[in-house]
Scaffold this motif. Structure first.
Motif, PDB file in Angstrom:
ATOM      1  N   SER A  99      -7.738  -6.626  -5.284  1.00 43.25           N
ATOM      2  CA  SER A  99      -7.196  -5.275  -5.424  1.00 43.25           C
ATOM      3  C   SER A  99      -6.809  -5.007  -6.865  1.00 43.25           C
ATOM      4  O   SER A  99      -6.456  -5.922  -7.613  1.00 43.25           O
ATOM      5  CB  SER A  99      -5.962  -5.106  -4.529  1.00 43.25           C
ATOM      6  N   ASP A 130      -4.724  -2.127  -7.038  1.00 44.89           N
ATOM      7  CA  ASP A 130      -3.650  -1.178  -6.707  1.00 44.89           C
ATOM      8  C   ASP A 130      -2.308  -1.907  -6.610  1.00 44.89           C
ATOM      9  O   ASP A 130      -1.647  -1.908  -5.562  1.00 44.89           O
ATOM     10  CB  ASP A 130      -3.949  -0.465  -5.386  1.00 44.89           C
ATOM     11  N   ARG A 177      -0.964  -1.926  -2.824  1.00 47.21           N
ATOM     12  CA  ARG A 177      -0.903  -0.714  -2.007  1.00 47.21           C
ATOM     13  C   ARG A 177      -2.073  -0.544  -1.057  1.00 47.21           C
ATOM     14  O   ARG A 177      -1.870  -0.101   0.088  1.00 47.21           O
ATOM     15  CB  ARG A 177      -0.805   0.513  -2.919  1.00 47.21           C
ATOM     16  N   ASP A 178      -3.301  -0.840  -1.473  1.00 45.54           N
ATOM     17  CA  ASP A 178      -4.413  -0.614  -0.545  1.00 45.54           C
ATOM     18  C   ASP A 178      -4.302  -1.540   0.664  1.00 45.54           C
ATOM     19  O   ASP A 178      -4.591  -1.142   1.796  1.00 45.54           O
ATOM     20  CB  ASP A 178      -5.767  -0.740  -1.239  1.00 45.54           C
ATOM     21  N   TRP A 179      -3.851  -2.763   0.457  1.00 47.33           N
ATOM     22  CA  TRP A 179      -3.651  -3.681   1.578  1.00 47.33           C
ATOM     23  C   TRP A 179      -2.447  -3.266   2.419  1.00 47.33           C
ATOM     24  O   TRP A 179      -2.444  -3.454   3.632  1.00 47.33           O
ATOM     25  CB  TRP A 179      -3.502  -5.113   1.074  1.00 47.33           C
ATOM     26  N   ARG A 189      -1.764  -0.266   3.029  1.00 46.47           N
ATOM     27  CA  ARG A 189      -2.213   0.912   3.796  1.00 46.47           C
ATOM     28  C   ARG A 189      -3.333   0.595   4.776  1.00 46.47           C
ATOM     29  O   ARG A 189      -3.850   1.509   5.429  1.00 46.47           O
ATOM     30  CB  ARG A 189      -2.683   2.002   2.830  1.00 46.47           C
ATOM     31  N   HIS A 190      -3.734  -0.660   4.904  1.00 47.78           N
ATOM     32  CA  HIS A 190      -4.806  -0.979   5.857  1.00 47.78           C
ATOM     33  C   HIS A 190      -4.440  -0.548   7.276  1.00 47.78           C
ATOM     34  O   HIS A 190      -5.297  -0.107   8.045  1.00 47.78           O
ATOM     35  CB  HIS A 190      -5.088  -2.483   5.847  1.00 47.78           C
ATOM     36  N   GLY A 247       0.258  -6.186   2.393  1.00 45.19           N
ATOM     37  CA  GLY A 247       0.428  -5.721   1.026  1.00 45.19           C
ATOM     38  C   GLY A 247       1.682  -6.207   0.347  1.00 45.19           C
ATOM     39  O   GLY A 247       1.859  -6.019  -0.870  1.00 45.19           O
ATOM     40  N   ALA A 296       2.218   4.410  -7.223  1.00 51.03           N
ATOM     41  CA  ALA A 296       1.222   4.984  -6.310  1.00 51.03           C
ATOM     42  C   ALA A 296       1.343   6.493  -6.193  1.00 51.03           C
ATOM     43  O   ALA A 296       0.355   7.176  -5.877  1.00 51.03           O
ATOM     44  CB  ALA A 296       1.361   4.343  -4.927  1.00 51.03           C
ATOM     45  N   TRP A 303      -0.919   1.927 -11.988  1.00 48.66           N
ATOM     46  CA  TRP A 303      -1.079   0.586 -11.435  1.00 48.66           C
ATOM     47  C   TRP A 303      -0.773  -0.456 -12.509  1.00 48.66           C
ATOM     48  O   TRP A 303      -1.105  -0.269 -13.678  1.00 48.66           O
ATOM     49  CB  TRP A 303      -2.484   0.368 -10.898  1.00 48.66           C
TER      50      TRP A 303
END
Length: 281
Positions: free
Chosen positions: A118, A120, A159-161, A163-164, A171, A248, A255
């Motif tokens: 990632s 993010d 953040r992307d993890w 928001r999974h 995350g 974010a 980031w």
């Protein structure tokens, strides 16, 4: 009093801050802060450090997270109104709680690692509360008697993890992504917790700032709530939430990247500094 955890001669140790030096805990004293807290012996540990008089320079040691071996790390999400609003989350009647693992933590002066899956990677400056006296179903009016001390925390978030799914756990638990330091400050040094100011800086620029009285759920309420669903034990850590201004939600997003420096400062407690590096391939 201010206590630190660090490596001495390659072994975990702890000691008492005295100016720019650490007074090393003697071999006859507790080997780590969690053990001293569990024995209700922080004051005794401080006196033992002073009596032994063995000094090491703070700048010369490799610090460990304030509590390297907590049984639990409980984190409060969305606990400042500005942060709740910037995320678009609903008002709730109870704290939002998630957990961290001990190996997700990093010490003051240690790099936080941006994981290779990632880019993010975000900052979250927070107040950490370390539990002293354990307990279950602790009443809010009795909660502060269960606090051993305070530290700064950077609840670094991938953040992307995060928001999974609706669950935050992935995350928040990549290795070496959460800063915890630089030391434990005992409550006698903090006459009014609510007046303390939390500031997060990235490369010297302020990105978050709030006084602790802006928490939606204050420390007594958080302790009471958490102790209702799980017994709290000496050395457990509660990260109490972050103000608005996270990377974010900036336009464009901010980031963290290798070479950055993040500082989390809380007046009366200290400054937690962590550089950013990429996780090894």
């Amino acid at each position: 009093m201010r206590f630190v955890s660090f490596l001495h001669d390659g072994r975990p140790a702890c000691g008492l801050m005295q100016g720019e030096h650490i007074l090393l805990a003697p071999a006859s004293a507790h080997a780590d802060l969690k053990a001293a807290i569990a024995a209700d012996a922080l004051a005794d540990l401080g006196r033992a450090c002073e009596a032994a008089g063995q000094r090491v320079a703070f700048a010369d040691v490799a610090l460990l997270p304030v509590i390297p071996n907590p049984g639990k790390i409980l984190c409060v999400g969305l606990n400042y109104e500005m942060h709740r609003r910037e995320t678009g989350r609903d008002v709730v009647e109870n704290p939002t709680i998630f957990t961290r693992f001990a190996d997700s933590q990093a010490a003051h002066g240690q790099d936080l690692l941006r994981p290779r899956v990632s880019t993010d990677f975000d900052y979250e400056g927070e107040l950490a509360v370390v539990i002293g006296k354990g307990g279950r179903y602790i009443a809010p009016e009795a909660a502060m008697a269960h606090v051993a001390g305070y530290a700064c925390y950077n609840d670094g978030s991938v953040r992307d993890w995060q928001r999974h799914t609706i669950q935050f756990t992935p995350g928040k638990n990549f290795p070496q992504t959460g800063g915890f330091g630089p030391w434990l400050v005992t409550p006698d040094e903090i006459p009014d917790l609510d007046k303390l100011r939390l500031t997060t800086r990235v490369n010297g620029a302020t990105v978050q700032e709030a006084t602790l009285d802006h928490m939606i759920f204050d420390v007594p309420r958080i302790i009471a709530y958490c102790s209702s669903f799980t017994p709290l034990s000496p050395g457990d850590v509660i990260a109490t939430g972050t103000p608005g201004g996270v990377g974010a939600k900036r336009k464009p997003p901010l980031w963290l990247k290798p070479g950055d420096m993040v500082e989390v400062e809380i007046t009366g407690i200290g400054v937690l500094r962590n550089g950013i590096a990429d996780e090894a391939a």
